[in-house]
Write a protein that holds these residues in place. Structure first.
Motif, mmCIF file in Angstrom:
data_model
loop_
_atom_site.group_PDB
_atom_site.id
_atom_site.type_symbol
_atom_site.label_atom_id
_atom_site.label_comp_id
_atom_site.label_asym_id
_atom_site.label_seq_id
_atom_site.Cartn_x
_atom_site.Cartn_y
_atom_site.Cartn_z
ATOM 1 N N ASN A 1 -6.510 6.923 12.896
ATOM 2 C CA ASN A 1 -5.100 6.670 13.121
ATOM 3 C C ASN A 1 -4.662 7.349 14.406
ATOM 4 O O ASN A 1 -4.488 8.552 14.464
ATOM 5 N N PRO B 1 0.674 9.022 2.976
ATOM 6 C CA PRO B 1 1.910 8.759 3.728
ATOM 7 C C PRO B 1 1.908 9.410 5.115
ATOM 8 O O PRO B 1 2.733 9.077 5.948
ATOM 9 N N LYS C 1 0.852 -1.194 0.000
ATOM 10 C CA LYS C 1 0.000 0.000 0.000
ATOM 11 C C LYS C 1 0.881 1.235 0.000
ATOM 12 O O LYS C 1 0.750 2.127 0.800
ATOM 13 N N THR C 2 1.814 1.221 -0.917
ATOM 14 C CA THR C 2 2.759 2.320 -0.938
ATOM 15 C C THR C 2 2.154 3.593 -1.514
ATOM 16 O O THR C 2 2.418 4.660 -1.017
ATOM 17 N N THR D 1 -2.271 4.884 -0.170
ATOM 18 C CA THR D 1 -2.661 5.390 1.146
ATOM 19 C C THR D 1 -1.833 6.628 1.435
ATOM 20 O O THR D 1 -0.734 6.792 0.934
ATOM 21 N N CYS E 1 -1.271 10.068 7.192
ATOM 22 C CA CYS E 1 -2.263 9.506 8.114
ATOM 23 C C CYS E 1 -2.670 8.083 7.768
ATOM 24 O O CYS E 1 -3.451 7.466 8.480
ATOM 25 N N GLU E 2 -2.180 7.583 6.625
ATOM 26 C CA GLU E 2 -2.454 6.214 6.189
ATOM 27 C C GLU E 2 -3.897 5.943 5.782
ATOM 28 O O GLU E 2 -4.288 4.810 5.595
#
Ligand SMILES: [Zn+2]
Ligand SMILES: [Zn+2]
Length: 202
Positions: A191, A70, A64-65, A68, A72-73
Motif C-alpha cells: 500500500n 482499516p 471489504k469493510t 481488511t 493499511c488495507e
C-alpha cells in the motif's frame, strides 16, 4: 426442501448469517452446518467473510469493510487480530499491533478498550497492560513490527533473540505513531500512500 436450499433461501432474506445461527435454526451441530457451507462454497453459491456467510454476489464480494485492515488495507488473516472497541460499541480490527496503534490514534479523544494476544501463548490480554517488543527482526506484518507479550520477562527474552525494544503500551504507542509520522511512506509494502506535497512543506 433440503437444508442447503433452505440456507440459500435464508441468505436471500437476511443477506448475512453465522454458522451458529444456522445451527440453532436447524437444530443441528455447527459441524453439520460447516459441511453444508463447504459444499455451497464449492459450487460458488456462497462466500464466507469474517465469520459470516453471505450469498456470492458481486456486492458481497466487493464489500471489504471488516476483513481488511482499516489502516493499511491488508487482508486480516490472523486468527486473533488486534481489536479495539470504541466507547463500548464499535469494534474495529487491525491487521497487527502496529496498525492497531495507528487506529488508536484516530480515536485518541474517545474511550477505547483494546485486546491483543500474547505472541507465544495466544492468550488475550488487555493491550494497555501488555509489553511490546517494537522494531525487532521478526516481522509478522507491518514494519516496524510490534509484538505483544503478557509478561515483561517473556518480552525481554524475545528481544534478546530478535532485537527490538521492550516497551509498555504508551511508550510503544508513541514510538509507532512518531515513527510513522516521520516516515511519509506507508509501512505496508502493498500500500503506497499518496501524499500532498503542500502538506510536507507546512
Ligand atoms: Zn494494517
Ligand atoms: Zn499489519
Amino acid at each position: 426442501m433440503d437444508r442447503k436450499k433452505r440456507i440459500l433461501e435464508i441468505l436471500k432474506e437476511k443477506n448475512e448469517v453465522t454458522a451458529k445461527e444456522l445451527a440453532n435454526l436447524f437444530k443441528v451441530s455447527e459441524m453439520t452446518i460447516y459441511r453444508d457451507i463447504k459444499q455451497l462454497e464449492k459450487t460458488g453459491e456462497i462466500i464466507r467473510k469474517h465469520g459470516s456467510i453471505l450469498l456470492n454476489t458481486k456486492e458481497n464480494k466487493d464489500s471489504k469493510t471488516v476483513d481488511t485492515c482499516p489502516i493499511c488495507e491488508k487482508a486480516i488473516t490472523r486468527a486473533h487480530p488486534y481489536k479495539i472497541v470504541i466507547e463500548g460499541k464499535k469494534t474495529l480490527e487491525a491487521c497487527c499491533e502496529h496498525c492497531g496503534f495507528l487506529l488508536h490514534q484516530k480515536y485518541e479523544d474517545k474511550e477505547v478498550s483494546a485486546i491483543t494476544y500474547d505472541f507465544i501463548t495466544e492468550n488475550p490480554i488487555t493491550a494497555f497492560n501488555a509489553y511490546f517488543v517494537v522494531g525487532s527482526d521478526a516481522q509478522p506484518c507491518c514494519s516496524p513490527s510490534v509484538i505483544p507479550f503478557s509478561s515483561k520477562e517473556m518480552a525481554e527474552k524475545f528481544a534478546k533473540g530478535f532485537g527490538g525494544k521492550v516497551l509498555n503500551f504508551i511508550d510503544a504507542y508513541n514510538e509507532i505513531v512518531n515513527s510513522m509520522n516521520l516516515n511519509l511512506k506507508s509501512c505496508c509494502s502493498n500500500n503506497v500512500q499518496s501524499i500532498k506535497l503542500s502538506d510536507i512543506k507546512k
